[in-house]
Design an enzyme around this catalytic site. Sequence first.
Site, PDB file in Angstrom:
ATOM      1  N   ASP A 174      37.630  44.524  30.726  1.00 33.16           N
ATOM      2  CA  ASP A 174      37.998  43.111  30.756  1.00 33.16           C
ATOM      3  C   ASP A 174      37.050  42.263  29.930  1.00 33.16           C
ATOM      4  O   ASP A 174      36.019  42.726  29.445  1.00 33.16           O
ATOM      5  CB  ASP A 174      38.027  42.604  32.208  1.00 33.16           C
ATOM      6  CG  ASP A 174      36.858  43.127  33.044  1.00 33.16           C
ATOM      7  OD1 ASP A 174      35.766  43.327  32.486  1.00 33.16           O
ATOM      8  OD2 ASP A 174      37.039  43.337  34.247  1.00 33.16           O
ATOM      9  N   ASN A 204      35.950  41.022  46.984  1.00 32.27           N
ATOM     10  CA  ASN A 204      37.322  40.865  47.463  1.00 32.27           C
ATOM     11  C   ASN A 204      38.183  42.087  47.144  1.00 32.27           C
ATOM     12  O   ASN A 204      39.384  42.070  47.354  1.00 32.27           O
ATOM     13  CB  ASN A 204      37.967  39.604  46.887  1.00 32.27           C
ATOM     14  CG  ASN A 204      38.094  39.641  45.369  1.00 32.27           C
ATOM     15  OD1 ASN A 204      37.694  40.617  44.707  1.00 32.27           O
ATOM     16  ND2 ASN A 204      38.664  38.586  44.795  1.00 32.27           N
ATOM     17  N   HIS A 262      38.573  43.557  44.064  1.00 29.37           N
ATOM     18  CA  HIS A 262      39.155  43.692  42.735  1.00 29.37           C
ATOM     19  C   HIS A 262      38.522  44.839  41.955  1.00 29.37           C
ATOM     20  O   HIS A 262      37.365  45.186  42.159  1.00 29.37           O
ATOM     21  CB  HIS A 262      39.087  42.367  41.952  1.00 29.37           C
ATOM     22  CG  HIS A 262      37.737  41.975  41.448  1.00 29.37           C
ATOM     23  ND1 HIS A 262      37.240  40.701  41.571  1.00 29.37           N
ATOM     24  CD2 HIS A 262      36.759  42.666  40.792  1.00 29.37           C
ATOM     25  CE1 HIS A 262      36.038  40.638  41.019  1.00 29.37           C
ATOM     26  NE2 HIS A 262      35.729  41.822  40.543  1.00 29.37           N
ATOM     27  N   GLU A 318      42.853  41.001  40.605  1.00 29.05           N
ATOM     28  CA  GLU A 318      42.505  40.296  41.828  1.00 29.05           C
ATOM     29  C   GLU A 318      43.538  40.547  42.931  1.00 29.05           C
ATOM     30  O   GLU A 318      44.681  40.942  42.658  1.00 29.05           O
ATOM     31  CB  GLU A 318      42.439  38.786  41.544  1.00 29.05           C
ATOM     32  CG  GLU A 318      41.399  38.384  40.507  1.00 29.05           C
ATOM     33  CD  GLU A 318      39.999  38.264  41.081  1.00 29.05           C
ATOM     34  OE1 GLU A 318      39.657  39.034  42.000  1.00 29.05           O
ATOM     35  OE2 GLU A 318      39.245  37.400  40.599  1.00 29.05           O
TER      36      GLU A 318
END
Length: 249
Positions: free
Chosen positions: A66, A134, A136, A141
């Site tokens: 990314d 979280n 990811h 996400e």
Amino acid sequence: MKIRVFDNAHDAGVYVAALAEQVVERQAKPVLGLATGSTPIPFYQALIRLHQCGLDLSNVTTINLDEYIGLTPSHPQSYARFMWENLFSHVNIPETQIHLPNGVASDLEAECIRYDEIIRKNPIHLQVLGIGVNGHIGFNEPDDTLLSRTHIVNLCPETVASNARFFQHIDDVPKRAITMGVQAILQADQIVLMAFGREKAEIIAKAVFGEVRTDVPASILNLHKNVTVVLDKDSASELFDESGVLRRK
């Protein structure tokens, strides 16, 4: 899914570097999928040491997960800059074989298509992942659905807050990114998920022992045939019972 727990991040990084070395030595044209953030740094440090001890990386192709949208490759907090400082400037991987998304492309949708074509032409042998608090992986996400291909993503508040430690102010943290999709991740021959620190313990337990669900993106790794979860004792703390035995689903 294999779980390996080490005393510290340094030892874990050495182990992951050894896995990467096996791929580099076994494949004529090895392809490594790489991650950014603080988690993979011990791996990069160990891989650099292996290179200094004689490991030739000149045939390696790298594909990063990314990049932030809006940051040029020279920006101090871009992932391109991170990779250059923490790995690429220390090893002999040719620049023509290094691939990251372009976060300042004039046509971001076209950039996603371009990146998918790179992945298609260079199937990944070993994909290294971190995990967000979280859940990811890459910047995939938590959501109602997980997108299969490279795409633009709006970063969750938890991700922005977590990444704020790398910026002077939280308002400086980009709110969007380009990320490899889950299909490309799952198509890798081998996957290594790394996590360190007590703050990752709860999400690691959910990813490893929970149901496969889109609000815990890392749980999708349970569908892959060759995943190794590499942890330190803190991040593994919720995987074991009081007697030190690994819990079961």
